[in-house]
Design an enzyme around this catalytic site. Structure first.
Site, PDB file in Angstrom:
ATOM      1  N   GLN A 177     -18.614 -25.060  15.584  1.00 19.43           N
ATOM      2  CA  GLN A 177     -17.868 -23.939  16.139  1.00 19.43           C
ATOM      3  C   GLN A 177     -18.814 -22.813  16.558  1.00 19.43           C
ATOM      4  O   GLN A 177     -19.856 -22.641  15.937  1.00 19.43           O
ATOM      5  CB  GLN A 177     -16.863 -23.430  15.120  1.00 19.43           C
ATOM      6  CG  GLN A 177     -15.766 -24.417  14.880  1.00 19.43           C
ATOM      7  CD  GLN A 177     -14.600 -23.805  14.113  1.00 19.43           C
ATOM      8  OE1 GLN A 177     -14.473 -22.614  13.895  1.00 19.43           O
ATOM      9  NE2 GLN A 177     -13.726 -24.684  13.686  1.00 19.43           N
ATOM     10  N   SER A 179     -20.297 -18.915  17.351  1.00 19.26           N
ATOM     11  CA  SER A 179     -20.370 -17.668  16.586  1.00 19.26           C
ATOM     12  C   SER A 179     -19.397 -16.636  17.125  1.00 19.26           C
ATOM     13  O   SER A 179     -18.963 -15.744  16.405  1.00 19.26           O
ATOM     14  CB  SER A 179     -21.797 -17.116  16.618  1.00 19.26           C
ATOM     15  OG  SER A 179     -22.237 -16.947  17.952  1.00 19.26           O
ATOM     16  N   LEU A 183     -16.963 -18.715  25.896  1.00 20.06           N
ATOM     17  CA  LEU A 183     -17.892 -19.801  26.202  1.00 20.06           C
ATOM     18  C   LEU A 183     -19.269 -19.273  26.582  1.00 20.06           C
ATOM     19  O   LEU A 183     -19.409 -18.437  27.472  1.00 20.06           O
ATOM     20  CB  LEU A 183     -17.345 -20.668  27.343  1.00 20.06           C
ATOM     21  CG  LEU A 183     -18.142 -21.951  27.598  1.00 20.06           C
ATOM     22  CD1 LEU A 183     -17.992 -22.923  26.428  1.00 20.06           C
ATOM     23  CD2 LEU A 183     -17.677 -22.623  28.892  1.00 20.06           C
ATOM     24  N   HIS A 184     -20.285 -19.765  25.896  1.00 20.03           N
ATOM     25  CA  HIS A 184     -21.661 -19.385  26.183  1.00 20.03           C
ATOM     26  C   HIS A 184     -22.578 -20.546  25.836  1.00 20.03           C
ATOM     27  O   HIS A 184     -22.268 -21.372  24.973  1.00 20.03           O
ATOM     28  CB  HIS A 184     -22.065 -18.129  25.409  1.00 20.03           C
ATOM     29  CG  HIS A 184     -21.974 -18.278  23.923  1.00 20.03           C
ATOM     30  ND1 HIS A 184     -20.776 -18.268  23.238  1.00 20.03           N
ATOM     31  CD2 HIS A 184     -22.940 -18.456  22.980  1.00 20.03           C
ATOM     32  CE1 HIS A 184     -21.003 -18.418  21.941  1.00 20.03           C
ATOM     33  NE2 HIS A 184     -22.302 -18.550  21.750  1.00 20.03           N
TER      34      HIS A 184
END
Length: 242
Positions: A177, A179, A183-184
């Site tokens: 998952q 942080s 979306l990155h």
């Protein structure tokens, strides 16, 4: 640092403090200031026992997915606001290396706080997409392939042009998952010992999986680590999954 309601969420990386000791020696400490710091920020840097868990879509109910939706909403106040400040040019403007402004396939590329921008073997940049409807790996389908291929090609080009590092020396991935729930992607040097490798998914693999199956990440079980105090770990235990 004094914080008021009007102060935007901010992170100031690589602040160097010089401390004079009793013997007049000067010691330099590199640190990062987070304002305002939340409980999640504090817990992130505490040593804790870590467990491997997995997110199951079938059968329902999906403990991981329902918690992720809640978790994204709960942390909107800091992390997502910080991302929005970058996309809206309210913060970090001077650190942006490249931007593609297209609302569907565009993104902003900037150095990660872990990199001091001095040693190329520690190169670490983050690509943050302009779209705000894609939170994590679970949201991706073949519809997003133009976005993903654009991030890969233009991100590679920008890094080679700016730093002289060719694509064959880059590691491109995201975490699941994540942080924070926007979306990155991470672009790091292959020489850099990046944290979070146990939860990393390569961008090239994501593209190939979606080319083969549009719903790949809607249906697949995903393994990821959880710290001992993570709320999702408690949800798994309550559901009898651990």
């Amino acid at each position: 640092m004094q914080h008021t309601k009007s102060t935007p969420s901010c992170i100031k990386p690589n602040i160097r403090l010089k401390i004079k000791t009793m013997k007049l020696f000067i010691t330099e400490i590199k640190t990062t200031v987070v304002c305002p710091a939340t409980e999640k920020h504090v817990r992130k840097d505490l040593h804790q026992e870590v467990f491997l868990s997995f997110s199951v879509i079938v059968p329902v109910p999906c403990v991981s997915f329902s918690y992720e939706v809640h978790n994204c909403t709960a942390h909107l106040s800091f992390w997502i606001q910080w991302v929005h400040n970058i996309l809206e040019k309210k913060a970090e403007v001077d650190r942006i290396v490249f931007e593609n402004p297209d609302p569907d396939t565009g993104f902003v590329l900037l150095p990660d706080f872990k990199w001091d921008q001095k040693q190329l073997q520690d190169l670490y940049l983050i690509a943050i997409v302009h779209r705000r409807d894609v939170k994590s790996l679970r949201d991706l389908t073949s519809e997003h392939l133009p976005l993903l291929t654009n991030i890969r090609s233009k991100g590679e080009d920008a890094i080679q042009r700016q730093y002289g590092v060719p694509p064959r020396k880059l590691h491109m991935y995201l975490h699941y998952q994540p942080s924070y729930c926007h979306l990155h992607f991470h672009f790091t040097s292959l020489e850099y010992d990046a944290p979070g490798v146990e939860s990393a998914h390569l961008l090239s693999d994501i593209i190939q999986n979606l080319q083969a199956d549009s719903s790949y990440y809607h249906n697949r079980s995903l393994v990821f680590p959880l710290r001992a105090d993570d709320g999702l770990l408690l949800r798994f235990k309550e559901a009898g999954k651990l």
